[in-house]
Every structure is written in structure tokens, then in C-alpha cells.
Design an enzyme around this catalytic site. Structure first.
Site, PDB file in Angstrom:
ATOM      1  N   GLU A  25       0.824  -1.201   0.000  1.00 41.02           N
ATOM      2  CA  GLU A  25       0.000   0.000   0.000  1.00 41.02           C
ATOM      3  C   GLU A  25       0.863   1.258   0.000  1.00 41.02           C
ATOM      4  O   GLU A  25       1.953   1.263   0.566  1.00 41.02           O
ATOM      5  CB  GLU A  25      -0.901   0.003   1.251  1.00 41.02           C
ATOM      6  N   GLU A  48      -9.798   5.722   3.133  1.00 40.76           N
ATOM      7  CA  GLU A  48     -10.110   4.928   4.320  1.00 40.76           C
ATOM      8  C   GLU A  48     -10.060   5.833   5.546  1.00 40.76           C
ATOM      9  O   GLU A  48      -9.184   6.703   5.652  1.00 40.76           O
ATOM     10  CB  GLU A  48      -9.094   3.796   4.482  1.00 40.76           C
TER      11      GLU A  48
END
Length: 422
Positions: A226, A337
Site C-alpha cells: 500500500e 479509508e
């Protein structure tokens, strides 16, 4: 009383306490003192592992200290499998954009998009042969739930777009607004991400925008790479927008970490610091700033490389770190997120992206543009069959579109708590 006499008396007093502890008296006091002493020792050892000797140190305007560490002394080489590793200074090749997809509109858009840098650059640079490492402070570690969990995400923080049960997807308190592709073999991904500084309600919440390269199931064996930007008061001690990376090979349980906070990622670039503040950030009806991130699998060596912008090849995750990703990824996700702790019994007011819903559009809502995947021939291609996912679209949402300038793109985000999100 003289200093010597004071020291002597203090030593006698401490010795007396130890004697009382040995014979079982003052048990609560002793337990507390020993617990604090043990924690301090753990923190000290951990800081020594993370903060390698610096060739030079740079004080950043935001309070960070950036240590220029010799490339061979970086935290990655604490890993037992990397003791004799020969650093690969450059990838064997970089992904190429297929000609037919490299279209430029005859009528360029008038939106103004500007490059970004990192705050610490204002006060110095690291020389070739060194890498910039954000120094970890004692208070950084103490904010974590434990020394062992410092620099790690909590379990089940990846979006579960295939979950049939939305309650299950939201159990972890993490919420998402993403675009994703699945069902094939992917060897990397790219995106240009609009940079904002979202408001975070609670110190133990965060807001981030990133891409995920995923392999394996959403159970105990998930592999994930990520990268993106985040605001995380718990991790960094402030509300600055910062560049970050993350990796795990077991669904965030024991392996992996943010940035360089464990052994794994090997950095080769002397100009960009993981975890350092990004500056400037976008503002409403003001200049827009974005960052481009590419992650791809080197077809020759098998390592997963990361590039920041057009010219900064940052480094790589060695292929041995992973099981499924040692071959390829099965899902690629792009988006936002947040953590929703619901501390006051209501949904958090932590913002995602700019804090605006997608329909606000350019210079108000945050975007991902020119999202692409890397195929088995190491070509950058437009993703096919893009899906979207969000747990609660009244809190955070995502809208995908396409044009000649931005290719596949989407606006995403939201304010969190609002009249339709309680």
C-alpha cells in the site's frame, strides 16, 4: 545537603524499596515501578533498532528530524534474510504506457494542478549514498497500544468489496470509499492522487488515501502492498498530511509495518522520506496539488518497486516477503479509508479526502486520476471492469468516470457525520 549526600540517600532509599519488593511488601508499588521500568527499557531498545546512526540530521519546519542514514545501514537490513542482500539500485525496467492509451486531449483542461514537495527540503538534503529516515521519538512509540504494535495497522483494515454482509465489513471500525478491479493477474498499479489535509476528530482515528496491491484471501493470509498519503495523529503526533507506505503478508497480524518502521522495504532514494509531511496541500477553490504513485513487479528480479512522481524511484519490497504476491496480485484497489471510533455514540466527523462528497467536483472534492494497472508484459493499461465499494455512502461515497485527459478517474470522500450519517 550536598549532591553527594543526596545521591547516597537516594541510593539507600532505592535499595530499601528493592528489599521490600523482594520480601513481598509494597507489591502494587513494585509492580508499577517494574512495569514502567520494563516499558522504558523496551521503548529504548526499539528506538535503538529504528534510529540508525546518521551521517547528518536535518530539522524539518514541522518538528520532524530527518536522519540521513547510509543506505547499507537502513532498518531493512535487520531482517535475517537480508543480511547478505545485494542492494538493487534500479529496477531492471519500469512499466510502459501503451501507445494507444497515451492520448492527449486536443482541448486541455484549464484546471491548475501543481507539484508537491516535502517540508524538510526547506532545510537541507541528504547526499547520494544515504537515505532520509524520519527519526522515531519516544512519545511516538508510547502512543501505540504496545511497543510490539507500534507502526502497525489493526487486523481487518482492507476493504471487503465482495462481502455480502455490510455489518461484517464495518466490524473493525474502518470505512472506505474505493474503486477496484479483480479477477485477473495484476503486476502493479498507478494513480495520481489529489492531496488534502482532512480533519480527524480523535487522535486514535486516521484518514488516508491510497492504492492497495492485494493477493490471497481476506482471511489470515492476505498479502498487501500500500502507498499514498495519510493524516494520523496517533502514528505521527500531529495532523499533517504525510507520504506513507505499508506492507503485510499475513493480514496485518505479525508481519509488515508503515514506512521504514520494521525491516522489509529497501529504500534507494536520497530525496524522499517515508512518513514525512507533504507540502503544499490543496484548498477549496485554490490551487490543486496531487502526487503520482506507481507500484510494479520487476519482471526480472521479482521485487515490487515504488515510484513517487515521474522521477523518484524510492525502493522495493523484496519478493521473499510475500507468498501470493511473490507471483502476482489478484485485486487492485484505489481510494480512501478512515477510522470511525464512534466515541460519543455517533458516527465520527473525521473527513475522507477533502471532506466533500464526490458531486462537489474539481477544487472541492478529492480525486484519483489516470488510474492504471500493470499487465504481465509490464505495460500500464486502463483497468477493465472497475467496481466501486463503500460501507455507508451517506458518510463517504465514490463516483467513477472517464475522459481523455484523466483517463479513468473518480471523485471520492465525504464529511463523515452529517444529517444523513449519524
Amino acid at each position: 545537603m550536598s549532591a553527594a549526600a543526596h545521591f547516597s540517600n537516594d541510593r539507600v532509599y532505592k535499595g530499601f524499596l528493592v528489599w521490600l519488593c523482594f520480601w513481598g511488601w509494597l507489591s502494587l508499588t513494585c509492580a508499577g515501578r517494574l512495569s514502567v521500568s520494563s516499558q522504558n527499557l523496551q521503548v529504548h531498545k526499539h528506538l535503538k533498532r529504528l534510529n540508525k546512526p546518521a551521517v547528518k540530521s536535518i530539522q524539518s519546519p514541522d518538528g520532524d528530524i530527518i536522519d540521513c542514514v547510509h543506505i547499507s545501514k537502513q532498518p531493512a537490513f535487520d531482517h535475517p534474510f537480508l543480511k547478505d542482500h545485494k542492494i538493487q539500485m534500479n529496477p531492471s525496467t519500469t512499466p510502459e504506457l501503451l501507445f494507444e492509451e497515451n492520448k492527449v486531449s486536443k482541448k486541455p483542461k484549464v484546471e491548475r494542478i501543481s507539484p508537491v514537495t516535502q517540508l524538510w527540503h526547506q532545510n537541507g538534503v541528504c547526499s547520494e549514498g544515504t537515505i532520509p529516515v524520519r527519526r522515531t521519538k519516544k512519545e511516538d512509540v508510547l502512543r501505540a497500544s504496545s511497543v510490539k504494535r507500534y507502526g502497525k495497522k489493526k487486523h481487518r483494515t482492507v476493504p471487503l468489496p465482495r462481502s455480502a454482509d455490510p455489518d461484517l465489513a464495518n466490524q473493525s471500525g474502518h470505512q472506505h470509499a474505493i474503486a477496484y478491479v479483480e479477477g485477473g493477474k495484476f503486476y502493479g498499479a498507478k494513480a495520481t492522487i489529489n492531496v488534502w489535509e482532512p480533519k480527524v476528530q480523535s487522535p486514535n482515528e486516521f484518514s488516508l488515501s491510497q492504492l492497495w496491491i492485494l493477493g490471497g484471501s481476506f482471511g489470515q493470509d492476505l498479502n498487501s502492498i500500500e502507498a499514498g498519503w495519510q493524516v494520523s495523529p496517533d502514528l505521527y503526533g500531529d495532523n499533517n498530511t504525510r507520504l506513507f507506505t505499508y506492507w503485510t503478508s499475513d493480514a496485518y497480524q505479525a508481519t509488515g509495518c508503515y514506512n521504514l518502521l520494521c525491516s522489509g522495504f529497501i529504500q534507494v532514494n536520497s530525496q524522499i522520506a517515508m512518513g514525512a509531511s507533504i507540502s503544499p496541500v490543496s484548498g477549496f477553490h485554490n490551487p490543486q496539488y496531487d502526487i503520482s504513485i506507481t507500484i510494479w513487479k520487476d519482471p526480472k528480479e521479482g521485487h515490487w518497486w515504488m515510484q513517487f512522481g515521474d522521477g523518484y524511484v524510492l525502493g522495493y519490497w523484496p519478493s521473499f516477503l510475500f507468498s501470493y504476491l511473490a507471483d502476482s496480485a489478484s485485486i487492485v484497489e484505489w481510494g480512501g479509508e478512515v477510522v470511525n471510533m464512534e466515541e460519543d455514540g455517533h458516527h465520527t466527523t473525521t473527513q475522507m479526502g477533502s471532506g466533500q462528497f464526490p458531486d462537489a467536483g474539481f477544487s472541492k472534492a478529492s480525486y484519483f486520476r489516470n488510474i492504471q494497472v500493470v499487465d504481465s508484459s509490464n505495460n500500464l493499461k486502463e483497468p477493465k471492469g472497475i467496481n466501486t465499494f463503500t460501507e455507508k455512502s451517506n458518510c463517504y461515497d465514490v463516483e467513477v468516470s472517464k475522459n481523455d485527459d484523466w483517463g479513468h478517474y473518480f471523485y471520492y470522500g465525504g464529511p463523515g457525520r452529517n444529517p444523513n450519517c449519524q
